[in-house]
Design a protein around this motif. Structure first.
Motif, mmCIF file in Angstrom:
data_model
loop_
_atom_site.group_PDB
_atom_site.id
_atom_site.type_symbol
_atom_site.label_atom_id
_atom_site.label_comp_id
_atom_site.label_asym_id
_atom_site.label_seq_id
_atom_site.Cartn_x
_atom_site.Cartn_y
_atom_site.Cartn_z
ATOM 1 N N GLU A 95 0.865 -1.176 0.000
ATOM 2 C CA GLU A 95 0.000 0.000 0.000
ATOM 3 C C GLU A 95 0.903 1.228 0.000
ATOM 4 O O GLU A 95 1.823 1.315 0.812
ATOM 5 C CB GLU A 95 -0.902 0.002 1.232
ATOM 6 N N ILE A 96 0.652 2.172 -0.912
ATOM 7 C CA ILE A 96 1.465 3.378 -1.026
ATOM 8 C C ILE A 96 0.555 4.595 -1.120
ATOM 9 O O ILE A 96 -0.648 4.470 -1.378
ATOM 10 C CB ILE A 96 2.399 3.314 -2.258
ATOM 11 N N SER A 103 10.203 0.554 -8.858
ATOM 12 C CA SER A 103 10.330 -0.859 -8.477
ATOM 13 C C SER A 103 10.108 -1.029 -6.976
ATOM 14 O O SER A 103 10.058 -0.054 -6.219
ATOM 15 C CB SER A 103 11.734 -1.359 -8.833
ATOM 16 N N TYR A 104 10.000 -2.287 -6.573
ATOM 17 C CA TYR A 104 9.828 -2.573 -5.146
ATOM 18 C C TYR A 104 11.020 -2.049 -4.353
ATOM 19 O O TYR A 104 10.854 -1.441 -3.287
ATOM 20 C CB TYR A 104 9.666 -4.077 -4.943
ATOM 21 N N LYS A 105 12.225 -2.251 -4.873
ATOM 22 C CA LYS A 105 13.434 -1.797 -4.176
ATOM 23 C C LYS A 105 13.421 -0.282 -3.989
ATOM 24 O O LYS A 105 13.786 0.227 -2.912
ATOM 25 C CB LYS A 105 14.685 -2.221 -4.942
ATOM 26 N N VAL A 108 11.091 0.694 -1.221
ATOM 27 C CA VAL A 108 11.696 0.441 0.093
ATOM 28 C C VAL A 108 12.747 1.505 0.407
ATOM 29 O O VAL A 108 12.768 2.065 1.513
ATOM 30 C CB VAL A 108 12.331 -0.969 0.129
ATOM 31 N N ASP A 109 13.624 1.792 -0.561
ATOM 32 C CA ASP A 109 14.700 2.768 -0.345
ATOM 33 C C ASP A 109 14.152 4.156 -0.032
ATOM 34 O O ASP A 109 14.730 4.896 0.776
ATOM 35 C CB ASP A 109 15.611 2.839 -1.581
ATOM 36 N N ARG A 110 13.055 4.508 -0.668
ATOM 37 C CA ARG A 110 12.468 5.841 -0.459
ATOM 38 C C ARG A 110 11.447 5.862 0.674
ATOM 39 O O ARG A 110 10.815 6.891 0.917
ATOM 40 C CB ARG A 110 11.797 6.305 -1.759
ATOM 41 N N GLU A 111 11.264 4.721 1.332
ATOM 42 C CA GLU A 111 10.327 4.597 2.451
ATOM 43 C C GLU A 111 8.914 5.029 2.042
ATOM 44 O O GLU A 111 8.233 5.748 2.767
ATOM 45 C CB GLU A 111 10.809 5.419 3.645
#
Length: 210
Positions: A95-96, A103-105, A108-111
């Protein structure tokens, strides 16, 4: 009790309430390939993305992205993109707060991920028997097979309940379905406990002054 401790307790309680009030849920987390995949308690103001299993050959590619408004209209995730059709493995649902564009990575990296959950898809034992001539799932055969399997499981469960004198309760399922009630009771208990402590503390201070 210091003001800092009181403020901390109040903040934790609000965070818990916010988390449980808006968290999406998956009625089932282990499903046979070809079956519907439902998601519940989605937020119409949020956006969602589904990633294929993080192994070869899919390597965690995105297979669908949609808005919360779309899921309010149709919450069967199998109807979006190319997800859950003929791949097995562990899929990841996120959920965003904005439309999916990376991408998924990178998420995650950008929280950017507000919440994520996993769902496992496997092939049934009789998978080859329920395929149509073109190699797709024959929903008629699959439905019949699933019904028979469900009836058998239900019978075994009832028999086990008679033998043991009680039926097994899915605790996690009960909690998931009643989380708002549970968190409300929790907050009420914390509030009553805090109020009781403050009153007792006030009485002790009065007695000391006397």
């Amino acid at each position: 009790m210091s003001k800092i401790v009181k403020l901390s307790i109040f903040t934790i309680a609000l965070n818990l309430l916010g988390f449980f009030s808006f968290a999406f849920t998956l009625p089932e987390t282990e499903i046979f390939v070809g079956k519907p995949v439902y998601i519940e308690n989605t937020d119409p103001e949020k956006f969602y993305a589904i990633f294929l299993p993080f192994e070869e050959p899919t390597n965690g590619e995105v297979c669908a992205s949609m808005s919360g408004e779309e899921l309010i209209e149709n919450n069967n995730l199998r109807n979006y993109g190319t997800c859950f059709i003929n791949d097995e493995g562990i899929f990841t649902i996120v959920e965003i707060s904005e439309p999916f564009s990376s991408s998924y990575k990178q998420l995650v990296d950008r929280e950017r991920i507000i919440q994520e959950a996993e769902i496992s898809l496997t092939f049934p034992d009789n998978y080859d028997e329920i395929l149509d001539p073109l190699g797709f799932l024959d929903e008629t055969k699959e439905t019949t097979s699933s019904t028979e399997s469900s009836e058998e499981t239900s019978f075994i469960g009832e028999l086990g309940g008679l033998i043991l004198g009680t039926k097994t309760i899915n605790v996690l399922g009960v909690i998931r379905q009643n989380y708002l009630v549970i968190i409300t009771i929790f907050l009420l208990v914390v509030s009553v406990g805090l109020l009781t402590y403050l009153l007792l503390d006030k009485n002790r201070k009065k007695q000391k002054k006397k």
